[in-house]
Design an enzyme around this catalytic site. Structure first.
Site, PDB file in Angstrom:
ATOM      1  N   LYS A   1       0.884  -1.181   0.000  1.00 24.96           N
ATOM      2  CA  LYS A   1       0.000   0.000   0.000  1.00 24.96           C
ATOM      3  C   LYS A   1       0.916   1.223   0.000  1.00 24.96           C
ATOM      4  O   LYS A   1       1.414   1.647   1.030  1.00 24.96           O
ATOM      5  CB  LYS A   1      -0.893  -0.004   1.237  1.00 24.96           C
TER       6      LYS A   1
ATOM      7  N   GLY B   1       6.780   5.222   7.648  1.00 21.59           N
ATOM      8  CA  GLY B   1       6.038   6.482   7.634  1.00 21.59           C
ATOM      9  C   GLY B   1       6.277   7.246   8.919  1.00 21.59           C
ATOM     10  O   GLY B   1       7.304   7.093   9.582  1.00 21.59           O
ATOM     11  N   SER B   2       5.309   8.065   9.282  1.00 18.89           N
ATOM     12  CA  SER B   2       5.469   8.957  10.429  1.00 18.89           C
ATOM     13  C   SER B   2       5.173   8.232  11.744  1.00 18.89           C
ATOM     14  O   SER B   2       4.395   7.271  11.767  1.00 18.89           O
ATOM     15  CB  SER B   2       4.493  10.130  10.281  1.00 18.89           C
TER      16      SER B   2
ATOM     17  N   VAL C   1       1.280   8.001  12.491  1.00 20.14           N
ATOM     18  CA  VAL C   1       0.550   6.889  11.861  1.00 20.14           C
ATOM     19  C   VAL C   1       1.082   5.554  12.389  1.00 20.14           C
ATOM     20  O   VAL C   1       0.311   4.608  12.584  1.00 20.14           O
ATOM     21  CB  VAL C   1       0.637   6.983  10.315  1.00 20.14           C
ATOM     22  N   GLY C   2       2.374   5.502  12.655  1.00 19.69           N
ATOM     23  CA  GLY C   2       2.950   4.279  13.237  1.00 19.69           C
ATOM     24  C   GLY C   2       2.255   3.889  14.531  1.00 19.69           C
ATOM     25  O   GLY C   2       1.993   2.713  14.787  1.00 19.69           O
TER      26      GLY C   2
ATOM     27  N   GLU D   1       9.397   1.573  10.600  1.00 18.09           N
ATOM     28  CA  GLU D   1      10.471   2.437  10.089  1.00 18.09           C
ATOM     29  C   GLU D   1       9.925   3.859  10.078  1.00 18.09           C
ATOM     30  O   GLU D   1       9.166   4.225   9.175  1.00 18.09           O
ATOM     31  CB  GLU D   1      10.867   2.000   8.671  1.00 18.09           C
TER      32      GLU D   1
ATOM     33  N   CYS E   1      14.095  10.330   5.709  1.00 16.76           N
ATOM     34  CA  CYS E   1      14.011  10.012   7.140  1.00 16.76           C
ATOM     35  C   CYS E   1      15.353  10.201   7.833  1.00 16.76           C
ATOM     36  O   CYS E   1      15.408  10.490   9.015  1.00 16.76           O
ATOM     37  CB  CYS E   1      13.521   8.579   7.314  1.00 16.76           C
TER      38      CYS E   1
ATOM     39  N   GLU F   1      10.460  16.811  13.431  1.00 11.83           N
ATOM     40  CA  GLU F   1      10.864  16.446  12.070  1.00 11.83           C
ATOM     41  C   GLU F   1      10.156  17.360  11.071  1.00 11.83           C
ATOM     42  O   GLU F   1       8.938  17.521  11.134  1.00 11.83           O
ATOM     43  CB  GLU F   1      10.500  14.988  11.775  1.00 11.83           C
TER      44      GLU F   1
END
Ligand code: NAD
Length: 492
Positions: free
Chosen positions: A175, A227-228, A231-232, A249, A283, A384
């Protein structure tokens, strides 16, 4: 004419169930250049069911040698198609062609690297105290893996997980980000062409809802997320409710530390690479530059002078050094961080606004921006940004550098620049990050494990660690003693 893409489910290319599509916007000229389907919850469930079928009927019975052959074939196809793939990725997210081309070759190498692992995950024969029992620790795939990814380097990010998960014997549902989906669909085309059986590699495109439908499903056995942290956390919570393992990650706010005794010119190039490579949308960006007082003014001036010369322009041209912000929300986010830094009293040493000039009018360009005299608690240094904005922080002593470097919730990457080997060794131990670069920055290899500590995530991609992430261990005890044992006490 803008191409219309389709979902790849159960070996077939088809539209999203609800007929909905998303526009792929070229961030260089804001033109819609492709249309990408939105997978409905029903499409996601179909993909999960197809993956399960493929795993149970075909893929779990496929030999490691055959898995390796297919992975090598994808690598060959990727090499043959690298220029076109690089152009597509650059069109989708504005990353300069010199890096996307480099990344396609790297992606092919990762496919080959994991092809070579496919028949080497041989498990262990474990010596036990019970000498009449043989213990085998066997490695098995999980089954169905969901792999949700970010927009900044879609192919490089998916090759962190897809080849390893396939080599381990899993079926994978990808996805990609709604902001850059095209090259993930193109990789699926290559997998299809290579001959992977239906349902082994699938792609469902869409936004967060599609990702949530996938990662929240009980039909998934393992989740890999890039991702961020925000959302993680959501994905971890959903996976926790289903008791599913995850690899995370996530983001970073990496310190790049320059000591007085560093090779100054190399350190300056490393600082530049750390924050302006990939327009800072990476990242591992070395977004906090910690500089010892003895070379501080020289470094600020040197970087500001070099930043002002960075060639911005059409990311498809080989001479362009810095491309655009990858999409409009990211562009606005970066500009808002720049304004916050100005408001917090950081000293603007370079850039500081939207870039204009010939050829830049329609693109999401931002000037390479440097703030000096930053305090680590300012928003610009604490959060970030994911853009070309550098915070330079002065320090006096080594201990102070360690304290500032670790004073962040993140722990993805770091850099140390010094010609004192003992200092480099001390720093390498003291910094809490998954990667430490010593006298270099932004280097990666298929063989080298990569991943974060703290809020930057857990689990590793690449290297042997990367394939172990997609395998679970089964222990088999084989008793050849012939004893009639006491049934009411466990045998230890
Ligand atoms: P993001 O977290 O906003 O989105 C990542 C993916 O998650 C997208 O595909 C998105 O559609 C999906 N998603 C969104 N909400 C979801 C939900 N509720 N459930 C499931 N999926 C959902 O991140 P982004 O803006 O695409 O990428 C930038 C971030 O990614 C940065 O923090 C960056 O540091 C990080 N990143 C990390 C690595 C790494 O290897 N550590 C690599 C690249 C990017």
């Amino acid at each position: 004419m803008a191409e219309t893409y389709q979902l790849f489910i159960d070996g077939k290319w088809r539209d999203g169930g609800d007929g909905e599509t998303m526009a792929a916007v070229n961030p260089y000229n804001q033109e819609v250049w492709a249309h990408v389907p939105v997978a409905s919850a029903g499409d996601v469930e179909e993909a999960i069911a197809a993956a399960r079928r493929a795993f149970d009927t075909t893929w779990s019975k496929t030999s490691p040698g055959e898995r390796a052959r297919l992975l090598n074939k994808v690598a060959d196809l990727l090499d043959a198609d690298a220029d076109r793939m690089a152009l597509l990725e650059t069109t989708d997210n504005g990353k300069v062609i010199r890096e996307t081309q480099n990344q396609m070759g790297y992606a092919a190498r990762i496919f080959r690297y994991y092809a070579a692992w496919a028949d080497k995950m041989h498990g262990d024969v474990v010596p036990l105290d019970q000498k009449d029992t043989l213990d085998l620790a066997i490695r098995e795939p999980y089954g169905v893996v969901a792999c949700v990814t970010a927009w900044n380097s879609p192919v490089a990010i998916l090759t962190n997980t897809l080849p390893a998960a396939l080599a381990a014997g899993n079926c994978v549902i990808l996805k990609p980000s709604e902001h850059a989906s095209v090259t993930t669909l193109e990789v699926a085309k290559l997998c299809d062409k290579a001959g992977f059986p239906a349902g082994v590699v699938q792609v469902v495109t869409g936004a967060g809802d599609t990702g949530a439908a996938l990662t929240g499903s009980k039909g998934i056995d393992k989740i890999s997320f890039t991702g961020s942290p925000a959302v993680g956390r959501m994905i971890s919570a959903a996976a926790g409710a289903n008791l599913k393992p995850v690899t995370m990650e996530l983001g970073g706010k990496s310190p790049n530390i320059v000591f007085d005794d560093a090779d100054f010119d190399r350190a300056l190039i490393g600082a530049l690479a750390g924050i302006f490579g990939a327009t800072g949308q990476t990242c591992i960006a070395g977004s906090r530059l910690l500089v010892q007082r003895g070379v501080y003014d020289r470094m600020v001036e040197g970087l500001a002078a070099r930043a002002a010369q960075i060639r911005m322009g059409d990311p498809r041209l080989p001479e362009t050094e810095m491309g655009t912000a990858a999409n409009e929300p990211q562009f606005n986010k970066i500009l808002s961080f720049i304004e916050a830094a100005k408001g917090d009293g950081a000293r603007l040493a370079a850039g500081g606004k939207r870039a204009d000039g010939p050829g830049l009018e329609k693109g999401f360009f931002i000037e390479p921006t440097i703030f000096a005299d930053v305090r680590n608690d300012m928003k610009v240094a604490a959060e970030e940004i994911f853009g070309p904005v550098l915070s330079i922080i002065p320090f006096d002593e080594e201990e102070e550098a360690v304290q500032i470097a670790n004073d962040t919730p993140y722990g993805l990457a770091s850099g140390v620049w010094s010609q004192d080997i003992n200092r480099c060794m001390r720093m390498m131990r003291a910094i809490k990050s998954g990667v430490v670069w010593v006298n270099t920055y932004r280097v990666a290899a298929p063989q080298a494990p990569f991943g974060g500590m703290k809020d930057s995530g857990f689990g590793r991609v690449r290297g042997e660690a990367g394939i172990l992430e997609f395998m679970q261990t089964k222990t088999v005890f084989i008793d050849f003693s012939g004893d009639k044992r006491d049934p009411f006490s466990m045998k230890f």
